[in-house]
Scaffold this motif. Structure first.
Motif, PDB file in Angstrom:
ATOM      1  N   ASN A   1      -9.369  91.034   9.219  1.00  0.00           N
ATOM      2  CA  ASN A   1      -9.039  91.944   8.121  1.00  0.00           C
ATOM      3  C   ASN A   1      -7.904  92.892   8.495  1.00  0.00           C
ATOM      4  N   HIS A   2      -7.907  93.339   9.744  1.00  0.00           N
ATOM      5  CA  HIS A   2      -6.825  94.206  10.219  1.00  0.00           C
ATOM      6  C   HIS A   2      -5.499  93.443  10.196  1.00  0.00           C
ATOM      7  N   ALA A   3      -5.517  92.197  10.644  1.00  0.00           N
ATOM      8  CA  ALA A   3      -4.302  91.378  10.613  1.00  0.00           C
ATOM      9  C   ALA A   3      -3.829  91.192   9.174  1.00  0.00           C
ATOM     10  N   GLY A   4      -4.780  91.037   8.263  1.00  0.00           N
ATOM     11  CA  GLY A   4      -4.426  90.911   6.853  1.00  0.00           C
ATOM     12  C   GLY A   4      -3.764  92.164   6.311  1.00  0.00           C
ATOM     13  N   GLU A   5      -4.201  93.326   6.781  1.00  0.00           N
ATOM     14  CA  GLU A   5      -3.594  94.579   6.342  1.00  0.00           C
ATOM     15  C   GLU A   5      -2.212  94.774   6.946  1.00  0.00           C
ATOM     16  N   VAL A   6      -2.007  94.263   8.161  1.00  0.00           N
ATOM     17  CA  VAL A   6      -0.668  94.257   8.758  1.00  0.00           C
ATOM     18  C   VAL A   6       0.258  93.400   7.891  1.00  0.00           C
TER      19      VAL A   6
ATOM     20  N   TYR B   1       3.439  89.905  10.908  1.00  0.00           N
ATOM     21  CA  TYR B   1       4.273  90.888  10.208  1.00  0.00           C
ATOM     22  C   TYR B   1       5.632  90.290   9.851  1.00  0.00           C
ATOM     23  N   THR B   2       6.240  89.636  10.813  1.00  0.00           N
ATOM     24  CA  THR B   2       7.571  89.053  10.582  1.00  0.00           C
ATOM     25  C   THR B   2       7.537  88.010   9.470  1.00  0.00           C
ATOM     26  N   GLY B   3       6.574  87.101   9.549  1.00  0.00           N
ATOM     27  CA  GLY B   3       6.469  86.055   8.541  1.00  0.00           C
ATOM     28  C   GLY B   3       6.195  86.612   7.159  1.00  0.00           C
ATOM     29  N   SER B   4       5.326  87.614   7.085  1.00  0.00           N
ATOM     30  CA  SER B   4       4.971  88.203   5.798  1.00  0.00           C
ATOM     31  C   SER B   4       6.142  88.968   5.188  1.00  0.00           C
ATOM     32  N   PHE B   5       6.929  89.628   6.030  1.00  0.00           N
ATOM     33  CA  PHE B   5       8.100  90.340   5.519  1.00  0.00           C
ATOM     34  C   PHE B   5       9.097  89.365   4.903  1.00  0.00           C
ATOM     35  N   LEU B   6       9.303  88.244   5.546  1.00  0.00           N
ATOM     36  CA  LEU B   6      10.231  87.239   5.028  1.00  0.00           C
ATOM     37  C   LEU B   6       9.730  86.656   3.703  1.00  0.00           C
ATOM     38  N   ILE B   7       8.428  86.391   3.628  1.00  0.00           N
ATOM     39  CA  ILE B   7       7.852  85.866   2.385  1.00  0.00           C
ATOM     40  C   ILE B   7       7.979  86.897   1.268  1.00  0.00           C
ATOM     41  N   GLY B   8       7.688  88.155   1.575  1.00  0.00           N
ATOM     42  CA  GLY B   8       7.810  89.209   0.583  1.00  0.00           C
ATOM     43  C   GLY B   8       9.245  89.375   0.104  1.00  0.00           C
ATOM     44  N   SER B   9      10.203  89.251   1.005  1.00  0.00           N
ATOM     45  CA  SER B   9      11.622  89.363   0.645  1.00  0.00           C
ATOM     46  C   SER B   9      12.025  88.246  -0.307  1.00  0.00           C
ATOM     47  N   LEU B  10      11.514  87.038  -0.046  1.00  0.00           N
ATOM     48  CA  LEU B  10      11.807  85.909  -0.928  1.00  0.00           C
ATOM     49  C   LEU B  10      11.244  86.155  -2.327  1.00  0.00           C
ATOM     50  N   ALA B  11      10.006  86.638  -2.391  1.00  0.00           N
ATOM     51  CA  ALA B  11       9.393  86.943  -3.685  1.00  0.00           C
ATOM     52  C   ALA B  11      10.206  88.007  -4.415  1.00  0.00           C
TER      53      ALA B  11
ATOM     54  N   GLN C   1       0.893  74.723  -6.653  1.00  0.00           N
ATOM     55  CA  GLN C   1       1.313  74.368  -5.296  1.00  0.00           C
ATOM     56  C   GLN C   1       1.580  75.601  -4.448  1.00  0.00           C
ATOM     57  N   VAL C   2       2.137  76.637  -5.085  1.00  0.00           N
ATOM     58  CA  VAL C   2       2.416  77.879  -4.360  1.00  0.00           C
ATOM     59  C   VAL C   2       1.112  78.561  -3.962  1.00  0.00           C
ATOM     60  N   LYS C   3       0.151  78.595  -4.889  1.00  0.00           N
ATOM     61  CA  LYS C   3      -1.155  79.185  -4.589  1.00  0.00           C
ATOM     62  C   LYS C   3      -1.830  78.454  -3.434  1.00  0.00           C
ATOM     63  N   LYS C   4      -1.730  77.124  -3.448  1.00  0.00           N
ATOM     64  CA  LYS C   4      -2.349  76.334  -2.387  1.00  0.00           C
ATOM     65  C   LYS C   4      -1.687  76.612  -1.044  1.00  0.00           C
ATOM     66  N   ALA C   5      -0.357  76.721  -1.051  1.00  0.00           N
ATOM     67  CA  ALA C   5       0.371  77.017   0.189  1.00  0.00           C
ATOM     68  C   ALA C   5      -0.023  78.384   0.727  1.00  0.00           C
TER      69      ALA C   5
ATOM     70  N   LEU D   1      -3.483  78.045   2.337  1.00  0.00           N
ATOM     71  CA  LEU D   1      -3.432  77.354   3.632  1.00  0.00           C
ATOM     72  C   LEU D   1      -2.865  78.272   4.716  1.00  0.00           C
ATOM     73  N   THR D   2      -1.834  79.033   4.369  1.00  0.00           N
ATOM     74  CA  THR D   2      -1.248  79.982   5.324  1.00  0.00           C
ATOM     75  C   THR D   2      -2.270  81.043   5.721  1.00  0.00           C
ATOM     76  N   SER D   3      -3.031  81.508   4.729  1.00  0.00           N
ATOM     77  CA  SER D   3      -4.073  82.512   4.988  1.00  0.00           C
ATOM     78  C   SER D   3      -5.142  81.968   5.931  1.00  0.00           C
ATOM     79  N   LYS D   4      -5.539  80.719   5.730  1.00  0.00           N
ATOM     80  CA  LYS D   4      -6.559  80.118   6.586  1.00  0.00           C
ATOM     81  C   LYS D   4      -6.085  80.014   8.034  1.00  0.00           C
ATOM     82  N   MET D   5      -4.820  79.659   8.218  1.00  0.00           N
ATOM     83  CA  MET D   5      -4.263  79.585   9.575  1.00  0.00           C
ATOM     84  C   MET D   5      -4.290  80.957  10.236  1.00  0.00           C
ATOM     85  N   MET D   6      -3.880  81.990   9.471  1.00  0.00           N
ATOM     86  CA  MET D   6      -3.852  83.341  10.011  1.00  0.00           C
ATOM     87  C   MET D   6      -5.248  83.827  10.381  1.00  0.00           C
ATOM     88  N   THR D   7      -6.214  83.583   9.508  1.00  0.00           N
ATOM     89  CA  THR D   7      -7.572  84.064   9.774  1.00  0.00           C
ATOM     90  C   THR D   7      -8.203  83.357  10.970  1.00  0.00           C
TER      91      THR D   7
END
Length: 206
Positions: free
Chosen positions: A51-56, A111-121, A187-191, A194-200
């Protein structure tokens, strides 16, 4: 843009390497600590580390999402959600350490990966930015609800923290939809799932 990136880099360092300070007190302060078995404590630490990683990730996502959409009602909603997520970051961090655990060593990667995804969105425009926010929060709320079923019922403190966090996430999702968030392709929701499952999976152990 360079100045903005420097500011975001500094923000990332603070999220990753300084003690978070929320604006709300922990919701479990009035609840007494209960004695947990070693296995129960270990399980709670692993789940709270996730959960902490998710908040990061949330802090990085919001920063990225505000990069190209920093004005308007949608941006204000993102800023408000980000502030509440700092509370979550604080609560998870302090609870983990109370139980004798440590946060994930992989947080800089998340953090790095999430920032890049957020920037794309953010670059796709406000309606998709808000749609991404709504889907992210929906999945996080679902994820937290699942954790409530896994943590010992004796651990009233952790359960209370997660209940409040889940409610906050649901409200963020509802608000993003109300502001015009677009429905994301399946497809985006599924991706995202899957990314969330890897992180958790990785954060629970490392």
């Amino acid at each position: 843009m360079i100045d903005d990136l420097i500011v975001e880099f500094d923000k990332g360092l603070k999220v990753l390497f300084t003690k978070p300070t929320g604006s709300r007190p922990r919701p479990d302060l009035h609840i007494k600590e209960t004695e947990l078995t070693p296995d129960e404590k270990k399980r709670t630490i692993e789940l709270m580390r996730v959960n902490h990683a998710g908040e990061v990730c949330a802090q990085a996502l919001y920063s990225g999402q505000l990069l190209f959409n920093s004005h308007g009602e949608g941006a204000e909603s993102l800023k408000k959600a980000s502030k509440e997520e700092i509370d979550h970051l604080d609560w998870c961090n302090s609870r983990i350490h109370e139980l004798g655990g440590k946060t994930s060593l992989l947080n800089p990667l998340w953090y790095t990966g999430s920032f890049l995804i957020g920037s794309l969105a953010s670059a796709l425009g406000e309606k998709y930015n808000l749609g991404f926010l709504a889907e992210t929060e929906r999945q996080v709320a679902q994820h937290l609800t699942g954790h409530l079923k896994k943590i010992s019922k004796k651990d009233l403190k952790t359960n209370k923290i997660l209940e409040v966090m889940a409610d906050d996430e649901k409200q963020h999702a509802i608000k993003a939809k109300e502001l015009g968030g677009a429905e994301l392709p399946r497809q985006v929701k599924k991706a995202m799932s899957l990314t969330s499952k890897m992180m958790t999976t990785l954060s629970a152990k490392i």
